[in-house]
Design a protein around this motif. Structure first.
Motif, PDB file in Angstrom:
ATOM      1  N   ASN A   1     -15.606  42.116 -11.305  1.00 53.13           N
ATOM      2  CA  ASN A   1     -13.646  43.222 -12.022  1.00 53.13           C
ATOM      3  C   ASN A   1     -12.810  41.802 -11.694  1.00 53.13           C
ATOM      4  O   ASN A   1     -11.727  42.177 -10.904  1.00 53.13           O
ATOM      5  N   GLN A   2     -13.126  40.761 -12.224  1.00 52.69           N
ATOM      6  CA  GLN A   2     -11.381  39.431 -12.081  1.00 52.69           C
ATOM      7  C   GLN A   2     -11.043  38.505 -13.066  1.00 52.69           C
ATOM      8  O   GLN A   2     -12.692  39.378 -13.697  1.00 52.69           O
ATOM      9  N   VAL A   3     -11.065  37.947 -13.411  1.00 54.09           N
ATOM     10  CA  VAL A   3     -10.219  37.214 -14.500  1.00 54.09           C
ATOM     11  C   VAL A   3      -9.870  35.854 -13.146  1.00 54.09           C
ATOM     12  O   VAL A   3      -9.114  35.911 -11.938  1.00 54.09           O
TER      13      VAL A   3
ATOM     14  N   ALA B   1      -9.370  43.102 -11.808  1.00 55.42           N
ATOM     15  CA  ALA B   1      -8.947  44.142 -13.134  1.00 55.42           C
ATOM     16  C   ALA B   1     -10.179  44.504 -13.260  1.00 55.42           C
ATOM     17  O   ALA B   1     -11.421  43.946 -12.620  1.00 55.42           O
ATOM     18  N   ASN B   2      -9.932  45.961 -13.978  1.00 52.91           N
ATOM     19  CA  ASN B   2     -11.490  46.328 -13.227  1.00 52.91           C
ATOM     20  C   ASN B   2     -12.109  46.448 -15.210  1.00 52.91           C
ATOM     21  O   ASN B   2     -11.467  46.672 -16.296  1.00 52.91           O
TER      22      ASN B   2
ATOM     23  N   TYR C   1      -3.437  38.417 -22.006  1.00 54.78           N
ATOM     24  CA  TYR C   1      -3.896  40.350 -22.424  1.00 54.78           C
ATOM     25  C   TYR C   1      -5.948  40.645 -22.398  1.00 54.78           C
ATOM     26  O   TYR C   1      -6.108  39.218 -22.022  1.00 54.78           O
ATOM     27  N   VAL C   2      -5.745  41.225 -21.200  1.00 54.93           N
ATOM     28  CA  VAL C   2      -6.811  41.833 -20.982  1.00 54.93           C
ATOM     29  C   VAL C   2      -7.599  43.460 -21.511  1.00 54.93           C
ATOM     30  O   VAL C   2      -6.521  43.836 -21.400  1.00 54.93           O
TER      31      VAL C   2
ATOM     32  N   VAL D   1      -5.812  47.928 -22.610  1.00 49.08           N
ATOM     33  CA  VAL D   1      -5.700  46.656 -22.455  1.00 49.08           C
ATOM     34  C   VAL D   1      -4.048  46.580 -21.720  1.00 49.08           C
ATOM     35  O   VAL D   1      -3.301  47.037 -21.803  1.00 49.08           O
ATOM     36  N   GLY D   2      -4.098  45.405 -20.667  1.00 49.01           N
ATOM     37  CA  GLY D   2      -3.423  44.952 -19.977  1.00 49.01           C
ATOM     38  C   GLY D   2      -2.595  44.025 -20.668  1.00 49.01           C
ATOM     39  O   GLY D   2      -3.096  43.108 -21.066  1.00 49.01           O
TER      40      GLY D   2
END
Length: 167
Positions: free
Chosen positions: A89-91, A109-110, A123-124, A134-135
């Motif tokens: 759950n991460q970048v 990030a989820n 963008y993720v 999309v965030g």
């Protein structure tokens, strides 16, 4: 006219049949996510990140990081390689300029899947049954603890973020 169309058709079919795939690396487990720079190919398998020198014939892959949480996406921005770790759950961010390739958590990030740079934003996307979005992270290079600033696409029952090609 039919004669020329037939010749062109055979030309394209012939080129497809005789094209050759060049294997760069073999014996990997689940290779997938990759990004290309001018001199290297960065790619992941189940929990590792590798780099392959493209200018060296028969180059051996170099292990940059191991024990990652299912690295699903990669994005390259200058000397920084961003890694979407789905299970963690991460970048994460890896600085490629020093020789030690230190990995730091850049953002939470989820279930991040794919990454894409556009301008100064990262963008993720996520496409689980409970988290489809999309965030955007604005200027994640300025901080080692970025926050997801905006949901670009809202969740719905028909939204599948892994099918989008680019932003």
């Amino acid at each position: 006219m039919k004669k020329y169309a037939l010749i062109i058709c055979f030309y394209f079919i012939g080129n497809t049949v005789f094209s050759q795939i060049t294997e760069l690396v073999t014996g990997m487990t689940d290779p997938g996510r990759m990004v290309l720079s001018s001199t290297h190919l960065y790619y992941t398998d189940d929990d590792n990140v590798y780099r392959l020198a493209l200018s060296i014939p028969n180059a051996e892959p170099e292990l940059l990081a191991s024990g990652m949480g299912n690295p699903n996406g990669l994005a390259l921005n200058g000397d920084a390689l961003y890694i979407a770790e789905f299970d963690a759950n991460q970048v994460s961010r890896m600085d490629l300029s020093p020789a030690n390739f230190e990995v730091t958590r850049n953002a939470t990030a989820n279930k991040p899947n794919f990454l894409h740079w556009h301008g100064s934003s990262l963008y993720v996307s996520s496409n689980t049954t409970t988290s489809r979005y999309v965030g955007r992270y604005d200027d994640p290079n300025a901080s080692t603890n970025s926050t997801l600033l905006a949901a670009v696409a809202a969740p719905s029952t028909t939204f599948y973020s892994f099918r989008t090609c680019g932003l």
